[in-house]
Design an enzyme around this catalytic site. Structure first.
Site: not given
Ligand code: URA
Length: 446
Positions: A85, A164, A171, A186, A190
């Site tokens: 990631h 999320d 957000r 967050s 995922k």
């Molecule tokens: N990417 C995400 O998946 N979440 C965040 O809060 C910021 C960037």
């Protein structure tokens, strides 16, 4: 589970107190059941943004967001499943390069990617620039494709970390995105839902990244690694510079094109070396190399022997894309308009305002200014110069592609502004600065 008064939980965070695990779990579960309205969740998010969350709070938040949806079980798929990631940048196309390399080396890569965000690009938009490529596989097909090819490239479905998804949307409109514990929760909710066993992180900092300083990036990397390890996922994070775009191509198809070049052994040095480092680390974590160095060597071999580009071709075909453009990228239809940006003076490129370069690509049509915007796959920029390169007055420093002629003058100015030319030579910034693992931070000196 106990029940709590939501206003009291908000008040507790407002007054800088840590919430108990049960309290966070209650808040998130009630939110999922629509028993907490968006205005109360927004107030909580702002309190968390202002007053922070400790490691335990962030870990419980992650767990609750993770279990708000489906958590993939890939234990039936042989091998150690590893993903990567990146926190996002400009010209960052390493996923397109390393995913086929790592899969070709025998490590399963279940990759769930996102779309472009603000000035940064997203892997899904890049993949969709390949005609026909389908990123919307259901979860059964996700497992089937992974099992067959050691690789699957898809987008987040509504089933993955839905809490999320809703909280991120809140957000976004309540100025609470830039909170390190909220970002860490967050991202990890995922990633953990993908069914991975191990993870490599590329935490970017600098003008083109969300984290502007190395210190902020170190904090985020520490949080991400801490959460991942707590969930039993071996994780290695690299801190990498976004003080200039990665590689030379920016924009969706242009980045696929550059990635195909890399997989055929013709890539720019910065992009190739970072891709091999990340791929080598994934190969090591996936148990197919004794060390990261050996993993990097295997990654190079997969490019040299053609197995990586064949893997990309196979996955494009499997996910309904046209392999013709993988074989002959020059045949891809061109944007209606292209124009060159010239150097205003002689000297050396000494700085690149990478945020502005990303915004210029967005103006050309390569990104979205609102969620509903259509991406133009042809739009983007090819940089002809990077930091440290000499330039002559009037020499081409960038070539732009667009189907939207209205923006050409504006983009021309933006790029001339973003690329600084000076008399005194300056070295390009170090690409990798630190490595973060559960053992701590190691300065990257090589
Ligand atoms: N990417 C995400 O998946 N979440 C965040 O809060 C910021 C960037």
């Amino acid at each position: 589970m106990n029940s709590y008064n939501i206003t009291s939980l908000i008040k507790k965070k407002r007054d800088k107190q840590a919430l108990e695990a049960d309290e966070i779990a209650y808040l998130i579960r009630q939110y999922r059941r629509d028993a907490v309205p968006d205005y109360q969740m927004s107030a909580f998010l702002m309190a968390a943004y202002l007053n922070g969350m400790n490691d335990e709070e962030a870990s419980v938040l992650t767990r609750e967001m993770l279990h708000s949806g489906k958590v993939m079980d890939l234990s039936d798929v042989p091998g150690i499943k590893v993903d990567k990631h990146s926190t996002g940048g400009v010209g960052d196309k390493t996923s397109l390069i390393l995913a086929p390399i790592v899969a070709a080396c025998g490590v399963p890569v279940p990759m769930i990617s996102g779309r472009g965000l603000g000035h940064t690009g997203g892997t899904l938009d890049k993949l969709e620039s390949i005609p026909g490529f389908n990123v919307n596989l259901d979860l059964d097909r996700y497992v089937e494709v992974l099992r067959k090819h050691n690789l699957v490239l898809v987008g987040q479905t509504d089933e993955i970390a839905p809490a999320d998804k809703r909280m991120y949307a809140l957000r976004d409109v309540t100025a609470t995105v830039e909170s390190i514990p909220l970002i860490a929760g967050s991202i990890m909710s995922k990633k953990l839902a993908e069914g991975i066993d191990a993870l490599v992180l590329d935490v970017k900092f600098g003008s083109g990244a969300f984290m502007k300083t190395r210190e902020e990036a170190l904090e985020l990397a520490g949080r991400l690694v801490g959460i991942a390890e707590e969930f039993g996922k071996k994780t290695i994070a690299y801190l990498t510079s976004m003080e200039q775009p990665l590689g030379c191509h920016i924009g969706n198809w242009l980045e696929v094109e550059e990635s195909i070049g890399c997989l055929n052994g013709n890539g720019p040095e910065d992009l190739m070396s970072l891709s091999h480092q990340l791929a080598g680390t994934m190969i090591y974590l996936g148990g197919k190399a004794e060390s990261i160095e050996e993993g990097v060597e295997r990654s190079r071999q997969a490019v040299q022997d053609g197995s990586a580009i064949r893997k990309l071709r196979d996955i494009v075909l499997e996910q309904d894309g046209s392999a013709d453009y993988i074989d002959r990228p020059d045949d891809y239809p061109k944007a209606a308009t292209s124009f060159q940006v010239h150097a205003g003076s002689e000297g050396y490129v000494t700085a690149m305002d990478t945020y502005r370069i990303g915004m210029a690509a967005l103006e050309l049509g390569a990104g979205r200014t609102s969620k509903e915007d259509e991406i133009d796959p042809h739009a983007g920029i090819i940089l002809k110069k990077k930091i440290g390169d000499p330039v002559k007055e009037g020499e081409t420093i960038a070539v732009c592609f667009t189907n939207n002629e209205v923006t050409t003058d504006k983009v021309h100015l933006m790029l001339q502004d973003a690329i600084t030319i000076n008399d005194v030579w300056k070295q390009a910034p170090e690409l990798i600065t630190d490595v973060v693992t559960r053992e701590g931070v190691t300065n990257w000196t090589r």
